[in-house]
Design an enzyme around this catalytic site. Structure first.
Site, PDB file in Angstrom:
ATOM      1  N   CYS A 149      -3.980   0.560  -2.776  1.00 36.22           N
ATOM      2  CA  CYS A 149      -3.869  -0.649  -1.966  1.00 36.22           C
ATOM      3  C   CYS A 149      -2.811  -1.588  -2.543  1.00 36.22           C
ATOM      4  CB  CYS A 149      -5.209  -1.375  -1.921  1.00 36.22           C
ATOM      5  SG  CYS A 149      -6.538  -0.433  -1.156  1.00 36.22           S
ATOM      6  N   ASN A 169       0.845  -1.191   0.000  1.00 34.50           N
ATOM      7  CA  ASN A 169       0.000   0.000   0.000  1.00 34.50           C
ATOM      8  C   ASN A 169       0.880   1.240   0.000  1.00 34.50           C
ATOM      9  OD1 ASN A 169       0.549  -0.906   2.748  1.00 34.50           O
ATOM     10  ND2 ASN A 169      -0.909   0.613   3.490  1.00 34.50           N
ATOM     11  N   VAL A 170       0.412   2.260  -0.711  1.00 33.43           N
ATOM     12  CA  VAL A 170       1.122   3.530  -0.813  1.00 33.43           C
ATOM     13  C   VAL A 170       0.096   4.629  -0.539  1.00 33.43           C
ATOM     14  CG1 VAL A 170       2.467   5.059  -2.298  1.00 33.43           C
ATOM     15  CG2 VAL A 170       2.689   2.572  -2.555  1.00 33.43           C
ATOM     16  N   GLU A 171       0.247   5.290   0.617  1.00 26.69           N
ATOM     17  CA  GLU A 171      -0.699   6.337   0.998  1.00 26.69           C
ATOM     18  C   GLU A 171      -0.280   7.687   0.432  1.00 26.69           C
ATOM     19  OE1 GLU A 171      -2.225   4.353   5.178  1.00 26.69           O
ATOM     20  OE2 GLU A 171      -0.947   6.113   5.274  1.00 26.69           O
ATOM     21  N   ASN A 172      -1.206   8.625   0.519  1.00 20.94           N
ATOM     22  CA  ASN A 172      -0.982   9.967   0.017  1.00 20.94           C
ATOM     23  C   ASN A 172      -1.659  10.943   0.979  1.00 20.94           C
ATOM     24  OD1 ASN A 172      -1.809  12.411  -1.800  1.00 20.94           O
ATOM     25  ND2 ASN A 172      -0.262  11.300  -2.980  1.00 20.94           N
ATOM     26  N   ALA A 173      -1.089  12.131   1.125  1.00 15.43           N
ATOM     27  CA  ALA A 173      -1.701  13.135   1.995  1.00 15.43           C
ATOM     28  C   ALA A 173      -3.132  13.449   1.555  1.00 15.43           C
ATOM     29  CB  ALA A 173      -0.861  14.414   2.014  1.00 15.43           C
ATOM     30  N   CYS A 174      -3.399  13.362   0.267  1.00 16.01           N
ATOM     31  CA  CYS A 174      -4.764  13.442  -0.253  1.00 16.01           C
ATOM     32  C   CYS A 174      -5.285  12.006  -0.218  1.00 16.01           C
ATOM     33  CB  CYS A 174      -4.760  14.011  -1.669  1.00 16.01           C
ATOM     34  SG  CYS A 174      -6.402  14.171  -2.365  1.00 16.01           S
ATOM     35  N   GLU A 226      -3.002  -4.784  -3.126  1.00 18.28           N
ATOM     36  CA  GLU A 226      -3.532  -5.726  -4.116  1.00 18.28           C
ATOM     37  C   GLU A 226      -3.597  -5.082  -5.498  1.00 18.28           C
ATOM     38  OE1 GLU A 226      -6.042  -6.331  -0.284  1.00 18.28           O
ATOM     39  OE2 GLU A 226      -4.831  -4.752  -1.206  1.00 18.28           O
ATOM     40  N   CYS A 266     -10.726  -3.297  -4.014  1.00 21.39           N
ATOM     41  CA  CYS A 266      -9.785  -4.327  -4.470  1.00 21.39           C
ATOM     42  C   CYS A 266     -10.523  -5.583  -4.927  1.00 21.39           C
ATOM     43  CB  CYS A 266      -8.782  -4.664  -3.373  1.00 21.39           C
ATOM     44  SG  CYS A 266      -7.538  -3.380  -3.160  1.00 21.39           S
TER      45      CYS A 266
END
Length: 152
Positions: free
Chosen positions: A68, A57-62, A70, A105
């Protein structure tokens, strides 16, 4: 273990192969970028050609721009020309319950068929085996776009 209605061979997994796929998902989890939720997820996707693509998973401030694990793994596979999958293993840090894919997902997986395996895991390597169809029954997919529609 396994689904008896599936063809022998193509969708049958030896215990060692399942454990290896789970280990690869746990390794992928280590690369997760999740400074906001602190909820690490990794995925390892097995293609028809027995190639494994991993994702985290790679989150973002937005928040809604995050991706996700997957979908990350599936997008990597598709970008390399692989569109038929045998299985995906999903890993997280939850000890008390098996990690389960979110609704988005599940729908993304469904795009690539309903009769492939999803291994929901715990950090100790234990797992539940489901199919995409079991996770998203009565689903909407590519075939529904071909059905007859009302005239405009």
């Amino acid at each position: 273990m396994g689904h008896p209605e599936k063809l022998m061979g193509l969708y049958c997994y030896e215990l060692l192969n399942v454990k290896k796929l789970i280990q690869q998902s746990q390794e992928a989890k280590k690369q997760a970028y999740c400074p906001y939720s602190k909820f690490r997820v990794g995925a390892a996707l097995l293609t028809l050609e027995n190639h494994v693509f991993t994702g985290c998973n790679v989150e973002n401030a937005c928040y809604n721009l995050g991706i996700c694990a997957e979908r990350n793994a599936m997008a990597k596979a598709v970008s390399e020309g692989c569109k038929v999958f045998k299985a995906i293993a999903i890993a997280s840090d939850m000890n008390d319950q098996f990690i389960s894919p979110c609704g988005g997902c599940r729908q993304f997986m469904r795009e690539f068929g309903t009769n492939w395996d999803v291994f929901l895991t715990k950090p100790d390597g234990s797992y539940l085996e489901k199919t995409v169809d079991e996770l998203l029954p009565i689903s909407f997919g590519p075939a529904e776009l071909l059905t007859e529609k009302l005239p405009e």
